[in-house]
Every structure is written in C-alpha cells, then in structure tokens.
Design a protein around this motif. Sequence first.
Motif, PDB file in Angstrom:
ATOM      1  N   ALA A 177     -36.378  55.214  30.947  1.00  9.96           N
ATOM      2  CA  ALA A 177     -35.264  54.188  30.433  1.00  9.96           C
ATOM      3  C   ALA A 177     -34.466  54.934  29.557  1.00  9.96           C
ATOM      4  CB  ALA A 177     -35.441  53.121  29.975  1.00  9.96           C
ATOM      5  N   LEU A 178     -35.069  55.351  28.423  1.00  7.68           N
ATOM      6  CA  LEU A 178     -34.280  56.108  27.197  1.00  7.68           C
ATOM      7  C   LEU A 178     -33.473  57.405  27.799  1.00  7.68           C
ATOM      8  CD1 LEU A 178     -37.022  55.439  24.449  1.00  7.68           C
ATOM      9  CD2 LEU A 178     -34.482  54.788  24.585  1.00  7.68           C
ATOM     10  N   VAL A 179     -34.315  58.107  28.728  1.00  7.66           N
ATOM     11  CA  VAL A 179     -33.472  59.288  29.186  1.00  7.66           C
ATOM     12  C   VAL A 179     -32.376  58.852  30.114  1.00  7.66           C
ATOM     13  CG1 VAL A 179     -33.944  61.170  30.843  1.00  7.66           C
ATOM     14  CG2 VAL A 179     -35.863  60.592  29.531  1.00  7.66           C
ATOM     15  N   ALA A 180     -32.528  57.853  30.834  1.00 10.11           N
ATOM     16  CA  ALA A 180     -31.423  57.278  31.554  1.00 10.11           C
ATOM     17  C   ALA A 180     -30.303  56.887  30.882  1.00 10.11           C
ATOM     18  CB  ALA A 180     -31.680  56.292  32.717  1.00 10.11           C
ATOM     19  N   ALA A 181     -30.514  56.035  29.837  1.00  9.71           N
ATOM     20  CA  ALA A 181     -29.628  55.748  28.957  1.00  9.71           C
ATOM     21  C   ALA A 181     -28.864  56.878  28.264  1.00  9.71           C
ATOM     22  CB  ALA A 181     -30.159  54.716  27.707  1.00  9.71           C
ATOM     23  N   ALA A 182     -29.441  57.682  28.119  1.00  9.15           N
ATOM     24  CA  ALA A 182     -28.550  59.066  27.479  1.00  9.15           C
ATOM     25  C   ALA A 182     -27.986  59.789  28.447  1.00  9.15           C
ATOM     26  CB  ALA A 182     -29.743  59.980  26.560  1.00  9.15           C
ATOM     27  N   ASP A 183     -27.909  59.569  29.522  1.00 11.60           N
ATOM     28  CA  ASP A 183     -27.316  60.462  30.677  1.00 11.60           C
ATOM     29  C   ASP A 183     -25.858  59.986  31.148  1.00 11.60           C
ATOM     30  OD1 ASP A 183     -26.619  61.985  32.933  1.00 11.60           O
ATOM     31  OD2 ASP A 183     -28.958  62.129  33.402  1.00 11.60           O
ATOM     32  N   PRO A 184     -24.885  60.776  30.687  1.00  7.35           N
ATOM     33  CA  PRO A 184     -23.467  60.167  31.210  1.00  7.35           C
ATOM     34  C   PRO A 184     -23.425  59.933  32.657  1.00  7.35           C
ATOM     35  CG  PRO A 184     -23.454  62.685  30.657  1.00  7.35           C
ATOM     36  CD  PRO A 184     -24.996  62.136  30.245  1.00  7.35           C
TER      37      PRO A 184
END
Length: 314
Positions: A116-123
């Motif tokens: 989820a953190l990876v996804a939230a950092a992905d533009p």
Amino acid sequence: MRSSGAGNVPTLRGDELLATVPGLADLADIEPIDWGLVPASHLTFAQVLEIGEILARELGRPDIDGAVVVQGTDVIEETAFAWDLLPLPPKPVVVVGAMRSASEPGYDGPANLRRALVAAADPALASQGVVVAMAGEVYAADDVRKTNSHALDTFQSPNVGCLGRVTDAGVTLDRSRTPIRLPRIPAAAALPVPMLTVVLDDPPAIATDPAGLVVAAAGGGNTPPAYLELARALIARSIPVMLTTRCPSGEVLPGYAFPGGSTEWWEAGAIFSGTLASLKARVLLALGLGSGLEFRGLATLCEAWNGGMRAPDS
C-alpha cells in the motif's frame, strides 16, 4: 489487531504498525497519523467524514505525495467509496487492512501495508481516485467488494475487474478510471438512508422520514408491489429512492412491466444505480444529499455506472 485472550481487539498504533514492516525507510518518508483504534464495524459517517477532512488537509500539502488509510476490512468497500466521492487533491489514496490478525500465523498485514505504501508513492495512481490494495492487487473504490468472510483474496471487483497490481517495483495498471466526485465535502451525511433488500415474502418497513431510500431488488430490478408503493409515496415527496440489485454483480434495467417490475420502477421515477452496488448506493445517497445534491443531480452521477433516471418528459 492482537488477541486479548477472548478474541482480537485493535491495539496497534501507527508506529507499531510501521514497525512490523522491515525496510520502509527505503520506500518513502512516512508521517503516521494516529486517528484512533475503532473497530471497522463501529465506524460512523461522521468519523468517515472526519478522516476525509484529514485526507484533504494533508494531501493539500506540497510535500505529501500520497496517503494510506489503515483500517479493519469489514466496511472497506463503503469507507473507500465514501472517500472516493470527496473532492480530494489529485494524489494517490490507498486503503488497506489485513484478513488475519497480528496474533495469527500467516499475518498478512505487513505485506499488505508495504505494498500500500508503494502504491501511495506511485504517481500512476494520482488520477485514479481512492483504491483498495490487498493481496498484491489494486481495486477501484467504486467496484471493490468483500466476497468472503476470511479468505486472503476476499476483495474482488465483480463488474470490471481489478485496476491493477502492486509489487515492490511499483503499480501496474490494467485499466484506468475517472473518479466521480461530489461538489464539496459535506459537513454531515444526510441520514437516515435505510436499505431494503427484497427477500421472499417479507413486507417492507422503514423510518417515517428518511432522507433517502435504497432498494436492493431481486434480479434485474424486480420487487413485490408493496416496495414500489412505498417508494412512490417517497418520490412524491421529493425523497430520492435508488434501485439496485441484491445480486453480487450486474445492474438493474427496465424490462419487466408487472406490478413491482423494473419497468414500473423506471416509470415511477426511481434512480437506477447502474453497476453501483447497494452498499455503495447508500453511501452515494447519504453523502450526495449531504453535499447539497438533489434528485436529478444524484441521478446524473449514477450515469457514470450506466444508471440514471427517466427523463421528466419521457
């Protein structure tokens, strides 16, 4: 969650949750916000809107790239859609939980939170609205459903499929979407909005003065006549009535002309929800009315899911 002996209760604060996931410093700079330890099944519209205001405030900061909301999975399909409807800044918002508690073997919380953190950092998700990220898959908030009470892969999108997948390398999108947004964040939800589900041989009953009504019809939009009689009385008072289906997927469509049939509902002026499921239709009514929308404005929003209502002169 951890076991209290008698059963699982929420105990892990933000820093403790983050500590369960190794190597987070290599993924992003994280600012935890401890909002509370509320079981998901206890959440209220007021609390969901309070979190929405926090999201709007924090995402408005230029140094914030995205947000992750960690919660219990019981009502994620409702809360995620509620935040999806709010006019938040165009940055990734990812809702995540765990299907097993921290005291159980195979606890899936750390892996879900990391992704989820990876996804939230992905533009790549900046324009996709609010999403749910579970078990390595990413689901749009308007079609995500919890389909099994305990399975790790419980979350599915029965109408259009998942939005994509997330690994440590980032997000891969299978399709794109345009979120439907309310004109403003409502100060409060318009309540009560009861939901009647058609079942065999059971007469309908609701509160005397609802703000709106959702009817989960059988099949493609059919009900016993008494449900339609109740709805007509509300529609005559300009109280919005939204028709959806109790089926796991699909939509209601005009087509049956017997008393209580879907064509009768269309002619009566009910709003058809399209593929928007009954739980989400209720969220849309409560927050849409709370934001100042009226009958026709709500129906126009439903056109995004192939719904809507009969034109006044047709």
